[in-house]
Design a protein around this motif. Structure first.
Motif, PDB file in Angstrom:
ATOM      1  N   LEU A  11      56.720  55.371 -88.958  1.00  0.00           N
ATOM      2  CA  LEU A  11      56.265  56.587 -88.296  1.00  0.00           C
ATOM      3  C   LEU A  11      56.550  56.607 -86.795  1.00  0.00           C
ATOM      4  CD1 LEU A  11      55.040  59.315 -88.788  1.00  0.00           C
ATOM      5  CD2 LEU A  11      52.769  58.295 -88.622  1.00  0.00           C
ATOM      6  N   SER A  12      56.436  55.475 -86.130  1.00  0.00           N
ATOM      7  CA  SER A  12      56.746  55.454 -84.698  1.00  0.00           C
ATOM      8  C   SER A  12      58.185  55.892 -84.445  1.00  0.00           C
ATOM      9  CB  SER A  12      56.532  54.057 -84.103  1.00  0.00           C
ATOM     10  OG  SER A  12      55.170  53.735 -84.058  1.00  0.00           O
ATOM     11  N   ALA A  13      59.114  55.344 -85.217  1.00  0.00           N
ATOM     12  CA  ALA A  13      60.520  55.705 -85.056  1.00  0.00           C
ATOM     13  C   ALA A  13      60.747  57.175 -85.381  1.00  0.00           C
ATOM     14  CB  ALA A  13      61.403  54.827 -85.941  1.00  0.00           C
ATOM     15  N   VAL A  14      60.062  57.669 -86.418  1.00  0.00           N
ATOM     16  CA  VAL A  14      60.203  59.074 -86.807  1.00  0.00           C
ATOM     17  C   VAL A  14      59.695  59.980 -85.690  1.00  0.00           C
ATOM     18  CG1 VAL A  14      59.335  60.836 -88.409  1.00  0.00           C
ATOM     19  CG2 VAL A  14      60.110  58.627 -89.283  1.00  0.00           C
ATOM     20  N   VAL A  15      58.527  59.673 -85.145  1.00  0.00           N
ATOM     21  CA  VAL A  15      57.948  60.501 -84.078  1.00  0.00           C
ATOM     22  C   VAL A  15      58.841  60.468 -82.842  1.00  0.00           C
ATOM     23  CG1 VAL A  15      56.013  60.671 -82.434  1.00  0.00           C
ATOM     24  CG2 VAL A  15      55.562  60.337 -84.879  1.00  0.00           C
ATOM     25  N   LEU A  16      59.286  59.289 -82.462  1.00  0.00           N
ATOM     26  CA  LEU A  16      60.153  59.193 -81.276  1.00  0.00           C
ATOM     27  C   LEU A  16      61.434  60.001 -81.463  1.00  0.00           C
ATOM     28  CD1 LEU A  16      59.734  55.398 -80.430  1.00  0.00           C
ATOM     29  CD2 LEU A  16      58.859  57.334 -79.102  1.00  0.00           C
ATOM     30  N   GLN A  17      62.026  59.922 -82.647  1.00  0.00           N
ATOM     31  CA  GLN A  17      63.272  60.658 -82.892  1.00  0.00           C
ATOM     32  C   GLN A  17      63.029  62.163 -82.905  1.00  0.00           C
ATOM     33  OE1 GLN A  17      66.223  59.612 -82.642  1.00  0.00           O
ATOM     34  NE2 GLN A  17      67.354  61.362 -83.392  1.00  0.00           N
ATOM     35  N   LEU A  18      61.912  62.609 -83.509  1.00  0.00           N
ATOM     36  CA  LEU A  18      61.603  64.043 -83.507  1.00  0.00           C
ATOM     37  C   LEU A  18      61.429  64.559 -82.081  1.00  0.00           C
ATOM     38  CD1 LEU A  18      59.189  64.343 -86.553  1.00  0.00           C
ATOM     39  CD2 LEU A  18      61.478  65.365 -86.328  1.00  0.00           C
ATOM     40  N   ALA A  48      47.111  59.718 -89.914  1.00  0.00           N
ATOM     41  CA  ALA A  48      48.209  58.769 -89.697  1.00  0.00           C
ATOM     42  C   ALA A  48      48.933  59.053 -88.388  1.00  0.00           C
ATOM     43  CB  ALA A  48      49.196  58.831 -90.856  1.00  0.00           C
ATOM     44  N   LEU A  49      49.088  60.337 -88.063  1.00  0.00           N
ATOM     45  CA  LEU A  49      49.888  60.715 -86.901  1.00  0.00           C
ATOM     46  C   LEU A  49      49.225  60.379 -85.570  1.00  0.00           C
ATOM     47  CD1 LEU A  49      52.346  62.089 -85.625  1.00  0.00           C
ATOM     48  CD2 LEU A  49      51.083  64.244 -85.783  1.00  0.00           C
ATOM     49  N   TYR A  50      47.966  60.775 -85.391  1.00  0.00           N
ATOM     50  CA  TYR A  50      47.353  60.645 -84.064  1.00  0.00           C
ATOM     51  C   TYR A  50      47.196  59.206 -83.587  1.00  0.00           C
ATOM     52  CZ  TYR A  50      47.141  65.602 -83.593  1.00  0.00           C
ATOM     53  OH  TYR A  50      47.515  66.914 -83.472  1.00  0.00           O
ATOM     54  N   PRO A  51      46.862  58.243 -84.448  1.00  0.00           N
ATOM     55  CA  PRO A  51      46.870  56.858 -83.966  1.00  0.00           C
ATOM     56  C   PRO A  51      48.266  56.411 -83.501  1.00  0.00           C
ATOM     57  CG  PRO A  51      45.582  57.018 -85.966  1.00  0.00           C
ATOM     58  CD  PRO A  51      46.270  58.349 -85.784  1.00  0.00           C
ATOM     59  N   THR A  52      49.293  56.881 -84.186  1.00  0.00           N
ATOM     60  CA  THR A  52      50.664  56.554 -83.784  1.00  0.00           C
ATOM     61  C   THR A  52      50.981  57.166 -82.424  1.00  0.00           C
ATOM     62  OG1 THR A  52      51.394  56.373 -86.072  1.00  0.00           O
ATOM     63  CG2 THR A  52      53.108  56.760 -84.426  1.00  0.00           C
ATOM     64  N   LYS A  55      49.156  55.231 -79.771  1.00  0.00           N
ATOM     65  CA  LYS A  55      49.799  53.930 -79.558  1.00  0.00           C
ATOM     66  C   LYS A  55      51.048  54.084 -78.688  1.00  0.00           C
ATOM     67  CE  LYS A  55      52.437  51.944 -82.620  1.00  0.00           C
ATOM     68  NZ  LYS A  55      52.971  51.396 -83.856  1.00  0.00           N
ATOM     69  N   LEU A  56      51.860  55.099 -78.982  1.00  0.00           N
ATOM     70  CA  LEU A  56      53.074  55.343 -78.195  1.00  0.00           C
ATOM     71  C   LEU A  56      52.742  55.747 -76.766  1.00  0.00           C
ATOM     72  CD1 LEU A  56      55.140  57.261 -80.907  1.00  0.00           C
ATOM     73  CD2 LEU A  56      55.512  54.908 -80.119  1.00  0.00           C
ATOM     74  N   GLU A  57      51.682  56.526 -76.622  1.00  0.00           N
ATOM     75  CA  GLU A  57      51.248  56.944 -75.281  1.00  0.00           C
ATOM     76  C   GLU A  57      50.750  55.731 -74.488  1.00  0.00           C
ATOM     77  OE1 GLU A  57      48.306  60.272 -73.221  1.00  0.00           O
ATOM     78  OE2 GLU A  57      48.235  59.993 -75.389  1.00  0.00           O
ATOM     79  N   SER A  87      63.269  55.073 -78.288  1.00  0.00           N
ATOM     80  CA  SER A  87      63.674  55.899 -79.426  1.00  0.00           C
ATOM     81  C   SER A  87      65.033  55.450 -79.945  1.00  0.00           C
ATOM     82  CB  SER A  87      63.725  57.379 -79.020  1.00  0.00           C
ATOM     83  OG  SER A  87      64.185  58.172 -80.081  1.00  0.00           O
ATOM     84  N   ALA A  88      65.964  55.230 -79.043  1.00  0.00           N
ATOM     85  CA  ALA A  88      67.300  54.782 -79.442  1.00  0.00           C
ATOM     86  C   ALA A  88      67.232  53.421 -80.116  1.00  0.00           C
ATOM     87  CB  ALA A  88      68.227  54.738 -78.233  1.00  0.00           C
ATOM     88  N   LEU A  89      66.421  52.506 -79.577  1.00  0.00           N
ATOM     89  CA  LEU A  89      66.292  51.172 -80.166  1.00  0.00           C
ATOM     90  C   LEU A  89      65.667  51.233 -81.561  1.00  0.00           C
ATOM     91  CD1 LEU A  89      65.017  49.153 -77.063  1.00  0.00           C
ATOM     92  CD2 LEU A  89      67.273  48.999 -78.142  1.00  0.00           C
ATOM     93  N   GLN A  90      64.603  52.028 -81.704  1.00  0.00           N
ATOM     94  CA  GLN A  90      63.930  52.117 -83.004  1.00  0.00           C
ATOM     95  C   GLN A  90      64.796  52.833 -84.038  1.00  0.00           C
ATOM     96  OE1 GLN A  90      59.819  52.995 -83.415  1.00  0.00           O
ATOM     97  NE2 GLN A  90      59.247  51.876 -81.574  1.00  0.00           N
ATOM     98  N   LEU A  91      65.542  53.837 -83.604  1.00  0.00           N
ATOM     99  CA  LEU A  91      66.437  54.525 -84.538  1.00  0.00           C
ATOM    100  C   LEU A  91      67.518  53.569 -85.031  1.00  0.00           C
ATOM    101  CD1 LEU A  91      67.261  57.094 -86.014  1.00  0.00           C
ATOM    102  CD2 LEU A  91      68.610  57.717 -83.989  1.00  0.00           C
TER     103      LEU A  91
END
Length: 112
Positions: A11-18, A48-52, A55-57, A87-91
């Motif tokens: 989910l972290s990678a998905v959110v960063l890419q979006l 699921a989304l808001y904790p992610t 965490k990213l924030e 984002s690039a690294l996680q993707l």
């Protein structure tokens, strides 16, 4: 759905890419993007989304802006410079994992 569990693990990678692709987004937009992007096969709950997002924030990858929309406060998230690099690294890591899984799923032992 089993697909949801796999997506939630990434989910972290998905959110960063979006956020990379769409600029600033608020939580509901992100959940809709996951659902629409998967043609309804995957749903991400707010639980699921808001904790992610938090965490990213906390990791310093996102900047936030709060605006009043239709009489309600809406919190927008967007990548900062550090977030764009991450984002690039996680993707790349996610694409490598998918490639490895595809190879593993096709692997046959060589009997000799």
């Amino acid at each position: 759905m089993e697909t949801d569990r796999i997506i939630k693990g990434s989910l972290s990678a998905v959110v960063l890419q979006l956020l990379q692709l769409n600029g600033r987004m608020y939580g509901y937009e992100i959940t809709r993007a996951v659902q629409d992007g998967s043609k309804g096969k995957t749903r991400v709950t707010e639980a699921a989304l808001y904790p992610t997002l938090h965490k990213l924030e906390t990791a310093g990858l996102l900047d936030t802006e709060t605006e009043m929309v239709d009489g309600r406060l809406r919190k927008y998230y967007k990548l900062n410079r550090k977030g764009k690099k991450e984002s690039a690294l996680q993707l790349e890591a996610l694409q490598d994992a998918i490639s490895s899984l595809q190879k593993i799923l096709k692997y046959r032992l060589k009997h000799g």
